[in-house]
Design a protein around this motif. Structure first.
Motif, PDB file in Angstrom:
ATOM      1  N   VAL A 174     -10.878   1.092 -10.773  1.00 28.52           N
ATOM      2  CA  VAL A 174      -9.499   0.722 -10.473  1.00 28.52           C
ATOM      3  C   VAL A 174      -8.647   1.954 -10.189  1.00 28.52           C
ATOM      4  O   VAL A 174      -7.808   1.958  -9.288  1.00 28.52           O
ATOM      5  CB  VAL A 174      -8.894  -0.077 -11.654  1.00 28.52           C
ATOM      6  N   GLU A 175      -8.859   3.018 -10.966  1.00 27.69           N
ATOM      7  CA  GLU A 175      -8.050   4.219 -10.818  1.00 27.69           C
ATOM      8  C   GLU A 175      -8.188   4.785  -9.416  1.00 27.69           C
ATOM      9  O   GLU A 175      -9.287   4.911  -8.884  1.00 27.69           O
ATOM     10  CB  GLU A 175      -8.458   5.276 -11.852  1.00 27.69           C
ATOM     11  N   GLY A 176      -7.069   5.142  -8.815  1.00 29.15           N
ATOM     12  CA  GLY A 176      -7.077   5.697  -7.472  1.00 29.15           C
ATOM     13  C   GLY A 176      -6.924   4.664  -6.382  1.00 29.15           C
ATOM     14  O   GLY A 176      -6.761   5.016  -5.212  1.00 29.15           O
ATOM     15  N   GLN A 177      -6.960   3.375  -6.722  1.00 29.43           N
ATOM     16  CA  GLN A 177      -6.772   2.319  -5.724  1.00 29.43           C
ATOM     17  C   GLN A 177      -5.287   2.008  -5.570  1.00 29.43           C
ATOM     18  O   GLN A 177      -4.496   2.215  -6.478  1.00 29.43           O
ATOM     19  CB  GLN A 177      -7.543   1.070  -6.134  1.00 29.43           C
ATOM     20  N   ARG A 178      -4.932   1.508  -4.392  1.00 30.62           N
ATOM     21  CA  ARG A 178      -3.524   1.248  -4.099  1.00 30.62           C
ATOM     22  C   ARG A 178      -3.162  -0.193  -4.430  1.00 30.62           C
ATOM     23  O   ARG A 178      -3.810  -1.135  -3.980  1.00 30.62           O
ATOM     24  CB  ARG A 178      -3.215   1.559  -2.637  1.00 30.62           C
ATOM     25  N   VAL A 179      -2.093  -0.355  -5.197  1.00 25.13           N
ATOM     26  CA  VAL A 179      -1.610  -1.673  -5.611  1.00 25.13           C
ATOM     27  C   VAL A 179      -0.894  -2.350  -4.442  1.00 25.13           C
ATOM     28  O   VAL A 179      -0.265  -1.694  -3.610  1.00 25.13           O
ATOM     29  CB  VAL A 179      -0.648  -1.530  -6.810  1.00 25.13           C
ATOM     30  N   CYS A 180      -0.985  -3.658  -4.397  1.00 23.90           N
ATOM     31  CA  CYS A 180      -0.274  -4.429  -3.380  1.00 23.90           C
ATOM     32  C   CYS A 180       1.207  -4.084  -3.409  1.00 23.90           C
ATOM     33  O   CYS A 180       1.829  -4.014  -4.480  1.00 23.90           O
ATOM     34  CB  CYS A 180      -0.469  -5.926  -3.628  1.00 23.90           C
ATOM     35  N   PRO A 226      -6.709  -8.083   3.491  1.00 18.66           N
ATOM     36  CA  PRO A 226      -6.101  -6.890   4.084  1.00 18.66           C
ATOM     37  C   PRO A 226      -4.853  -7.176   4.912  1.00 18.66           C
ATOM     38  O   PRO A 226      -4.035  -6.288   5.125  1.00 18.66           O
ATOM     39  CB  PRO A 226      -7.231  -6.306   4.950  1.00 18.66           C
ATOM     40  N   THR A 227      -4.679  -8.425   5.381  1.00 17.65           N
ATOM     41  CA  THR A 227      -3.497  -8.743   6.181  1.00 17.65           C
ATOM     42  C   THR A 227      -2.248  -8.887   5.320  1.00 17.65           C
ATOM     43  O   THR A 227      -1.152  -9.017   5.865  1.00 17.65           O
ATOM     44  CB  THR A 227      -3.710 -10.046   6.974  1.00 17.65           C
ATOM     45  N   CYS A 228      -2.413  -8.859   3.994  1.00 15.15           N
ATOM     46  CA  CYS A 228      -1.255  -8.983   3.108  1.00 15.15           C
ATOM     47  C   CYS A 228      -0.330  -7.783   3.275  1.00 15.15           C
ATOM     48  O   CYS A 228       0.856  -7.931   3.561  1.00 15.15           O
ATOM     49  CB  CYS A 228      -1.714  -9.116   1.656  1.00 15.15           C
ATOM     50  N   CYS A 229      -0.882  -6.573   3.082  1.00 15.43           N
ATOM     51  CA  CYS A 229      -0.023  -5.390   3.164  1.00 15.43           C
ATOM     52  C   CYS A 229      -0.788  -4.124   3.516  1.00 15.43           C
ATOM     53  O   CYS A 229      -0.183  -3.056   3.631  1.00 15.43           O
ATOM     54  CB  CYS A 229       0.723  -5.184   1.838  1.00 15.43           C
ATOM     55  N   ARG A 230      -2.095  -4.208   3.699  1.00 16.63           N
ATOM     56  CA  ARG A 230      -2.893  -3.013   3.949  1.00 16.63           C
ATOM     57  C   ARG A 230      -3.086  -2.713   5.430  1.00 16.63           C
ATOM     58  O   ARG A 230      -3.440  -1.595   5.791  1.00 16.63           O
ATOM     59  CB  ARG A 230      -4.265  -3.154   3.275  1.00 16.63           C
ATOM     60  N   GLU A 231      -2.890  -3.706   6.286  1.00 16.96           N
ATOM     61  CA  GLU A 231      -3.044  -3.493   7.714  1.00 16.96           C
ATOM     62  C   GLU A 231      -1.689  -3.611   8.395  1.00 16.96           C
ATOM     63  O   GLU A 231      -0.936  -4.551   8.120  1.00 16.96           O
ATOM     64  CB  GLU A 231      -4.011  -4.518   8.309  1.00 16.96           C
ATOM     65  N   SER A 264      -9.177   3.843   4.182  1.00 17.55           N
ATOM     66  CA  SER A 264      -8.498   5.031   4.669  1.00 17.55           C
ATOM     67  C   SER A 264      -9.198   6.267   4.155  1.00 17.55           C
ATOM     68  O   SER A 264      -9.245   6.512   2.961  1.00 17.55           O
ATOM     69  CB  SER A 264      -7.035   5.026   4.199  1.00 17.55           C
ATOM     70  N   THR A 265      -9.731   7.078   5.074  1.00 18.30           N
ATOM     71  CA  THR A 265     -10.421   8.297   4.662  1.00 18.30           C
ATOM     72  C   THR A 265      -9.461   9.287   4.045  1.00 18.30           C
ATOM     73  O   THR A 265      -9.784   9.978   3.080  1.00 18.30           O
ATOM     74  CB  THR A 265     -11.118   8.935   5.880  1.00 18.30           C
ATOM     75  N   SER A 266      -8.251   9.376   4.588  1.00 16.75           N
ATOM     76  CA  SER A 266      -7.278  10.370   4.118  1.00 16.75           C
ATOM     77  C   SER A 266      -6.394   9.853   2.999  1.00 16.75           C
ATOM     78  O   SER A 266      -5.681  10.629   2.373  1.00 16.75           O
ATOM     79  CB  SER A 266      -6.401  10.805   5.294  1.00 16.75           C
ATOM     80  N   GLY A 267      -6.415   8.552   2.742  1.00 17.30           N
ATOM     81  CA  GLY A 267      -5.528   7.989   1.730  1.00 17.30           C
ATOM     82  C   GLY A 267      -4.165   7.643   2.271  1.00 17.30           C
ATOM     83  O   GLY A 267      -3.271   7.261   1.519  1.00 17.30           O
ATOM     84  N   ILE A 268      -3.970   7.760   3.576  1.00 19.41           N
ATOM     85  CA  ILE A 268      -2.669   7.473   4.181  1.00 19.41           C
ATOM     86  C   ILE A 268      -2.443   5.972   4.277  1.00 19.41           C
ATOM     87  O   ILE A 268      -3.329   5.214   4.645  1.00 19.41           O
ATOM     88  CB  ILE A 268      -2.586   8.114   5.585  1.00 19.41           C
ATOM     89  N   ASP A 269      -1.240   5.531   3.954  1.00 21.80           N
ATOM     90  CA  ASP A 269      -0.847   4.133   4.071  1.00 21.80           C
ATOM     91  C   ASP A 269      -0.212   3.951   5.449  1.00 21.80           C
ATOM     92  O   ASP A 269       0.933   4.322   5.666  1.00 21.80           O
ATOM     93  CB  ASP A 269       0.142   3.778   2.959  1.00 21.80           C
ATOM     94  N   LYS A 270      -0.963   3.404   6.397  1.00 19.91           N
ATOM     95  CA  LYS A 270      -0.477   3.297   7.766  1.00 19.91           C
ATOM     96  C   LYS A 270       0.741   2.388   7.873  1.00 19.91           C
ATOM     97  O   LYS A 270       1.593   2.574   8.747  1.00 19.91           O
ATOM     98  CB  LYS A 270      -1.597   2.779   8.680  1.00 19.91           C
TER      99      LYS A 270
END
Length: 492
Positions: free
Chosen positions: A353-359, A432-437, A468-474
């Motif tokens: 869980v650690e390091g993952q991005r929350v909705c 992923p269509t919720c908020c990650r894309e 995301s390889t870089s961790g960037i939130d597009k």
């Protein structure tokens, strides 16, 4: 031949559900019964029997007893640990694999397990799944080793409701030795406790930057920093005391290190917020339907995060309230997490869980958009696992701003102050269509025309969020560009 893999506590519980379901189906077929006839005997619809046989619902003892009688067997006959046949074993293994974090992270459609799916096909799929798991494990470097250890520790904490009875007793005994009868633990009492254990305190300006304290066992001294900006002055001392009392040796690996840290922090928290007086305080608050992390914080004069931790330690065991806890960086990345209320945290393929991005629609991230950072923030969130209520607060540190959140299922919100909030959002994650894309229009307009420079995360347990390889939130990058570009507000 493919065999069942070693399981965690949660896997064993899940496996039992599947095994019982297959056993019920086998016994029903042997007796020539339909799902309708079995359902009528126990007062359940045929659709419910199918759900039970497919291992998708846990059964209460009363239901198991009814099923055993209807099938002409004993309760023990339903609870045998081994599947009835090799086919059942394969189907159970495939079902477990599909519901595991690795399979779900691959964004593959569910594979229906039908009679036409041969044993050889199932074995091939399972072998491929095992090889993928092996590759993930093989590629894991030292940080991933720590994350795996943290995942195992979190499962153990969930199993025990994050309550360590032996550490609670140790804290109570230590407090009795200095005559502390309840309520907040003063800084003077903390110093008295160290003196009782035979240590003198020494505040120095040159403590190594990587340490919070140093305990000299030869000379019975505890060294602490002269400046403790932004932290409770009792905290570092109590952690040093806790480490000494627990007799912790040099850790052999990350698992030892993390376990020792959890136990040390737990004992320090139990000294700051003693169990007996805290449970009495929380029980009164529950009776009045006024449970509040803020009140616990103020009553025991501790920080919000300490109060939130202690609430999770005591709420399920003593108040019968399942909860979850989240500490999330302003970037949306999880720093700490715990749950026993079935909320679904984002995970990587290994279950970390650690390091993952929350909705972004969860309270833990919405709170960063609120100007008033002093007042409690509460929110209802409709999630795939159900509706949850959370209370969040922002805490600042040298490492940045973090939100600390405590939440519970909708059924238990009646005990909390702030349940009357009108804030209610919907989260579809892990879809992923919720908020990650990014949206289609934003992607078409900006894809290939934006090149943000990543701020790499150096935290030991941090991982780049999936996708995301870089961790960037597009999503955030494109929204930023939309706000500042001005020339293409509608992506025309």
């Amino acid at each position: 031949m493919t065999s069942l893999q070693p399981t965690t506590h949660d896997d064993e519980q899940f496996l039992d559900t599947l095994t019982i379901g297959r056993r019920i189906r086998q016994l029903r077929l042997e007796r020539g019964m339909t799902v309708e006839s079995l359902g009528s005997q126990i007062g359940r619809a045929a659709s419910q029997i199918s759900v039970i046989e497919n291992g998708k619902r846990e059964l209460k003892l009363v239901e198991l007893q009814k099923l055993a009688r209807a099938l002409g067997t004993s309760l023990d006959g339903l609870l045998e640990p081994e599947p009835l046949s090799r086919r059942d074993e394969l189907e159970i293994s495939l079902e477990r694999a599909q519901r595991g974090p690795l399979y779900q992270s691959l964004d593959l459609p569910p594979l229906a397990i039908r009679k036409g799916l041969s044993d050889a096909a199932i074995e091939t799929i399972l072998r491929l799944h095992e090889e993928l798991e092996h590759l993930h494990t093989q590629r894991a470097a030292t940080p991933e080793e720590a994350r795996r250890a943290n995942t195992e520790l979190r499962a153990e904490q969930r199993h025990r409701d994050n309550y360590y009875e032996d550490l609670e007793h140790t804290a109570a005994e230590l407090l009795r030795t200095i005559g502390h009868t309840g309520g907040p633990l003063s800084q003077r009492s903390t110093a008295e406790l160290s003196s009782h254990l035979g240590f003198t305190l020494h505040y120095v300006p040159d403590l190594p930057i990587t340490t919070r304290s140093i305990t000299d066992h030869h000379n019975h001294r505890i060294y602490l920093p002269t400046k403790q900006t932004g932290t409770d002055p009792r905290s570092a001392l109590l952690q040093a005391i806790a480490s000494f009392v627990l007799g912790q040796p040099e850790p052999h690996d990350f698992g030892d290190l993390l376990r020792q840290r959890v136990e040390t922090n737990y004992l320090a928290g139990a000294l700051l917020v003693p169990e007996t007086s805290a449970v009495a305080f929380l029980t009164r608050a529950k009776t009045a339907r006024e449970l509040s992390v803020e009140d616990l914080r103020d009553h025991f004069a501790v920080g919000y995060e300490t109060a939130a931790h202690r609430f999770t330690n005591l709420a399920t065991r003593h108040l019968d309230v399942p909860v979850h806890f989240l500490k999330v960086h302003s970037s949306g990345v999880i720093s700490k997490a715990y749950q026993n209320d079935d909320v679904q945290f984002p995970t990587d393929p290994l279950g970390s869980v650690e390091g993952q991005r929350v909705c972004r629609w969860w309270s833990a991230r919405q709170v960063f958009d609120v100007e008033d950072r002093l007042s409690p923030y509460q929110q209802f969130t409709d999630k795939p696992a159900g509706t949850y209520w959370c209370t969040s607060s922002i805490q600042s540190s040298a490492n940045g701003d973090f939100s600390v959140s405590v939440g519970t299922q909708f059924a238990h919100v009646k005990w909390f102050r702030g349940r009357d909030t009108k804030r209610r959002l919907t989260s579809r994650c892990p879809d992923p269509t919720c908020c990650r894309e990014p949206g289609v229009e934003a992607s078409e307009h900006w894809s290939g025309h934006a090149w943000p420079s990543a701020r790499l995360n150096s935290s030991l347990l941090a991982a780049m969020p999936d996708g995301s390889t870089s961790g960037i939130d597009k999503v955030e990058v494109y929204e930023f560009l939309d706000r500042h570009a001005g020339s293409h507000p509608t992506h025309s």
